[in-house]
Motif scaffolding. Structure first.
Motif, PDB file in Angstrom:
ATOM      1  N   VAL A  42       0.838  -1.205   0.000  1.00 43.99           N
ATOM      2  CA  VAL A  42       0.000   0.000   0.000  1.00 43.99           C
ATOM      3  C   VAL A  42       0.871   1.252   0.000  1.00 43.99           C
ATOM      4  O   VAL A  42       0.627   2.199  -0.768  1.00 43.99           O
ATOM      5  CB  VAL A  42      -0.955  -0.002   1.210  1.00 43.99           C
ATOM      6  CG1 VAL A  42      -1.683   1.336   1.331  1.00 43.99           C
ATOM      7  CG2 VAL A  42      -1.963  -1.136   1.089  1.00 43.99           C
ATOM      8  N   LEU A  43       1.892   1.270   0.847  1.00 43.26           N
ATOM      9  CA  LEU A  43       2.753   2.446   0.932  1.00 43.26           C
ATOM     10  C   LEU A  43       3.570   2.628  -0.349  1.00 43.26           C
ATOM     11  O   LEU A  43       3.777   3.756  -0.813  1.00 43.26           O
ATOM     12  CB  LEU A  43       3.674   2.340   2.141  1.00 43.26           C
ATOM     13  CG  LEU A  43       2.960   2.274   3.500  1.00 43.26           C
ATOM     14  CD1 LEU A  43       3.978   2.188   4.634  1.00 43.26           C
ATOM     15  CD2 LEU A  43       2.043   3.465   3.707  1.00 43.26           C
ATOM     16  N   SER A  44       4.038   1.521  -0.923  1.00 40.95           N
ATOM     17  CA  SER A  44       4.763   1.600  -2.189  1.00 40.95           C
ATOM     18  C   SER A  44       3.850   2.120  -3.302  1.00 40.95           C
ATOM     19  O   SER A  44       4.253   2.955  -4.122  1.00 40.95           O
ATOM     20  CB  SER A  44       5.308   0.212  -2.563  1.00 40.95           C
ATOM     21  OG  SER A  44       5.966   0.229  -3.809  1.00 40.95           O
ATOM     22  N   HIS A  45       2.607   1.659  -3.308  1.00 37.99           N
ATOM     23  CA  HIS A  45       1.640   2.149  -4.298  1.00 37.99           C
ATOM     24  C   HIS A  45       1.419   3.648  -4.151  1.00 37.99           C
ATOM     25  O   HIS A  45       1.374   4.378  -5.149  1.00 37.99           O
ATOM     26  CB  HIS A  45       0.315   1.420  -4.133  1.00 37.99           C
ATOM     27  CG  HIS A  45      -0.829   2.110  -4.806  1.00 37.99           C
ATOM     28  ND1 HIS A  45      -0.880   2.325  -6.167  1.00 37.99           N
ATOM     29  CD2 HIS A  45      -1.952   2.659  -4.300  1.00 37.99           C
ATOM     30  CE1 HIS A  45      -1.998   2.970  -6.468  1.00 37.99           C
ATOM     31  NE2 HIS A  45      -2.660   3.194  -5.353  1.00 37.99           N
ATOM     32  N   LEU A  46       1.283   4.128  -2.929  1.00 35.32           N
ATOM     33  CA  LEU A  46       1.058   5.553  -2.706  1.00 35.32           C
ATOM     34  C   LEU A  46       2.241   6.380  -3.208  1.00 35.32           C
ATOM     35  O   LEU A  46       2.051   7.483  -3.758  1.00 35.32           O
ATOM     36  CB  LEU A  46       0.792   5.821  -1.228  1.00 35.32           C
ATOM     37  CG  LEU A  46      -0.622   5.504  -0.760  1.00 35.32           C
ATOM     38  CD1 LEU A  46      -0.683   5.453   0.768  1.00 35.32           C
ATOM     39  CD2 LEU A  46      -1.612   6.532  -1.291  1.00 35.32           C
ATOM     40  N   SER A  73       4.158  -2.109 -15.836  1.00 38.09           N
ATOM     41  CA  SER A  73       5.267  -1.431 -15.167  1.00 38.09           C
ATOM     42  C   SER A  73       4.818  -0.865 -13.828  1.00 38.09           C
ATOM     43  O   SER A  73       5.590  -0.865 -12.854  1.00 38.09           O
ATOM     44  CB  SER A  73       5.843  -0.332 -16.052  1.00 38.09           C
ATOM     45  OG  SER A  73       4.925   0.735 -16.224  1.00 38.09           O
ATOM     46  N   ARG A  74       3.570  -0.381 -13.756  1.00 34.78           N
ATOM     47  CA  ARG A  74       3.027   0.101 -12.483  1.00 34.78           C
ATOM     48  C   ARG A  74       3.070  -1.011 -11.447  1.00 34.78           C
ATOM     49  O   ARG A  74       3.555  -0.819 -10.321  1.00 34.78           O
ATOM     50  CB  ARG A  74       1.596   0.593 -12.675  1.00 34.78           C
ATOM     51  CG  ARG A  74       0.826   0.807 -11.368  1.00 34.78           C
ATOM     52  CD  ARG A  74      -0.672   0.898 -11.635  1.00 34.78           C
ATOM     53  NE  ARG A  74      -1.455   1.027 -10.422  1.00 34.78           N
ATOM     54  CZ  ARG A  74      -1.909   0.008  -9.709  1.00 34.78           C
ATOM     55  NH1 ARG A  74      -1.627  -1.240 -10.087  1.00 34.78           N
ATOM     56  NH2 ARG A  74      -2.627   0.212  -8.618  1.00 34.78           N
ATOM     57  N   ASP A  75       2.555  -2.180 -11.808  1.00 31.48           N
ATOM     58  CA  ASP A  75       2.495  -3.293 -10.861  1.00 31.48           C
ATOM     59  C   ASP A  75       3.889  -3.745 -10.450  1.00 31.48           C
ATOM     60  O   ASP A  75       4.136  -4.052  -9.271  1.00 31.48           O
ATOM     61  CB  ASP A  75       1.720  -4.459 -11.474  1.00 31.48           C
ATOM     62  CG  ASP A  75       0.244  -4.144 -11.694  1.00 31.48           C
ATOM     63  OD1 ASP A  75      -0.246  -3.144 -11.125  1.00 31.48           O
ATOM     64  OD2 ASP A  75      -0.415  -4.895 -12.436  1.00 31.48           O
ATOM     65  N   ALA A  76       4.808  -3.775 -11.408  1.00 32.67           N
ATOM     66  CA  ALA A  76       6.171  -4.202 -11.103  1.00 32.67           C
ATOM     67  C   ALA A  76       6.861  -3.227 -10.154  1.00 32.67           C
ATOM     68  O   ALA A  76       7.590  -3.641  -9.236  1.00 32.67           O
ATOM     69  CB  ALA A  76       6.974  -4.331 -12.395  1.00 32.67           C
ATOM     70  N   ASP A  77       6.620  -1.937 -10.339  1.00 34.02           N
ATOM     71  CA  ASP A  77       7.225  -0.937  -9.458  1.00 34.02           C
ATOM     72  C   ASP A  77       6.688  -1.052  -8.036  1.00 34.02           C
ATOM     73  O   ASP A  77       7.442  -0.869  -7.063  1.00 34.02           O
ATOM     74  CB  ASP A  77       6.957   0.465 -10.001  1.00 34.02           C
ATOM     75  CG  ASP A  77       7.787   0.797 -11.232  1.00 34.02           C
ATOM     76  OD1 ASP A  77       8.771   0.077 -11.496  1.00 34.02           O
ATOM     77  OD2 ASP A  77       7.443   1.772 -11.929  1.00 34.02           O
ATOM     78  N   ILE A  78       5.401  -1.350  -7.902  1.00 38.56           N
ATOM     79  CA  ILE A  78       4.822  -1.520  -6.564  1.00 38.56           C
ATOM     80  C   ILE A  78       5.442  -2.738  -5.885  1.00 38.56           C
ATOM     81  O   ILE A  78       5.821  -2.683  -4.706  1.00 38.56           O
ATOM     82  CB  ILE A  78       3.292  -1.649  -6.656  1.00 38.56           C
ATOM     83  CG1 ILE A  78       2.671  -0.320  -7.087  1.00 38.56           C
ATOM     84  CG2 ILE A  78       2.709  -2.099  -5.306  1.00 38.56           C
ATOM     85  CD1 ILE A  78       1.203  -0.411  -7.440  1.00 38.56           C
ATOM     86  N   ALA A  83       9.258  -4.710  -1.467  1.00 39.30           N
ATOM     87  CA  ALA A  83      10.302  -5.635  -1.007  1.00 39.30           C
ATOM     88  C   ALA A  83      11.468  -4.913  -0.348  1.00 39.30           C
ATOM     89  O   ALA A  83      12.372  -5.564   0.190  1.00 39.30           O
ATOM     90  CB  ALA A  83      10.804  -6.467  -2.183  1.00 39.30           C
ATOM     91  N   ARG A  84      11.452  -3.600  -0.351  1.00 38.53           N
ATOM     92  CA  ARG A  84      12.580  -2.843   0.193  1.00 38.53           C
ATOM     93  C   ARG A  84      12.439  -2.664   1.702  1.00 38.53           C
ATOM     94  O   ARG A  84      11.437  -3.038   2.304  1.00 38.53           O
ATOM     95  CB  ARG A  84      12.693  -1.504  -0.534  1.00 38.53           C
ATOM     96  CG  ARG A  84      13.114  -1.689  -1.982  1.00 38.53           C
ATOM     97  CD  ARG A  84      13.142  -0.423  -2.776  1.00 38.53           C
ATOM     98  NE  ARG A  84      13.670  -0.667  -4.123  1.00 38.53           N
ATOM     99  CZ  ARG A  84      13.207  -0.109  -5.223  1.00 38.53           C
ATOM    100  NH1 ARG A  84      12.209   0.755  -5.157  1.00 38.53           N
ATOM    101  NH2 ARG A  84      13.735  -0.402  -6.393  1.00 38.53           N
TER     102      ARG A  84
END
Length: 229
Positions: A42-46, A73-78, A83-84
């Motif tokens: 959720v935080l990565s998506h935001l 690409s949106r989904d991959a970036d999230i 994972a970080r």
């Protein structure tokens, strides 16, 4: 919103509240209220949503950018962001949130009528809608963290415009069910043929429309809402 409040009036406080909740969470791997997503997702998506909206602010000025290069690409970036480390996720969230708030506040009214695209050749919308879109993301996903406010805790001047937006989106969905949606505060909306009655508080109806949470409506077996609305 009330007549004298715009999304930009609410956004700084909503962002501050989100960042405060995120900073207090130790376990970002815990599940969120978004199916299949952890809190870290959720935080990565935001954060990526903030980046995407900043691209659209630039697009309104003629850059030609889209919000995302593609849905994939949106989904991959999230996924990559989720994972970080906790420190990276929180710093990413805070930096992008403050940057997009500033960018949206500086969006010229003359550019509000410019149409911008989510992905190349994908859905488009007016740039004037960007502040509301960001506010909705911040408020809804703050609830999704399951560590702060619920829909029932939102002030009326946020619930009302979000409800109106959800009704509009529902009416535009394919295979929309026939509903008459009523609130205990006295609102009523017909959707489709209006054949099935759904009643609840404004906040309860919003939670059902936005997230499928039936706790605040009266029906034991509410109608199934269409996906992708």
């Amino acid at each position: 919103m009330t007549a004298d409040l715009s999304p930009l009036d609410h956004l700084p406080a909503a962002t501050t509240a989100l960042l405060a909740t995120a900073a207090e969470m130790d376990d970002l791997a815990a599940p969120s209220l978004c199916g299949g997503w952890s809190r870290a997702h959720v935080l990565s998506h935001l954060a990526r949503n903030a980046d995407g909206l900043m691209r659209l602010v630039r697009a309104a000025g003629g850059s030609g950018e889209t919000m995302y290069d593609s849905a994939q690409s949106r989904d991959a970036d999230i996924e990559a962001g989720a994972a970080r480390s906790r420190d990276f996720i929180l710093a990413d969230l805070g930096g992008t949130a403050r940057a997009v708030d500033e960018a949206l506040a500086g969006l010229s009214g003359d550019l509000g009528g410019t149409r911008v695209e989510r992905t190349p050749g994908g859905p488009s919308f007016h740039a004037r809608n960007l502040p509301f879109m960001r506010l909705r993301e911040v408020v809804y996903h703050h609830v999704d963290l399951d560590a702060g406010p619920a829909f029932g805790d939102l002030p009326d001047d946020l619930v009302a415009p979000f409800l109106a937006d959800e009704i509009t989106r529902l009416r535009g969905a394919p295979h929309v069910p026939g509903l008459t949606i009523r609130t205990t505060e006295g609102d009523a909306w017909a959707v489709g043929d209006g054949s099935a009655d759904v009643t609840g508080t404004r906040a309860g109806v919003l939670a059902w429309l936005a997230r499928g949470i039936p706790d605040g409506i009266d029906q034991d077996n509410p109608p199934t809402l269409p996906e992708g609305r």
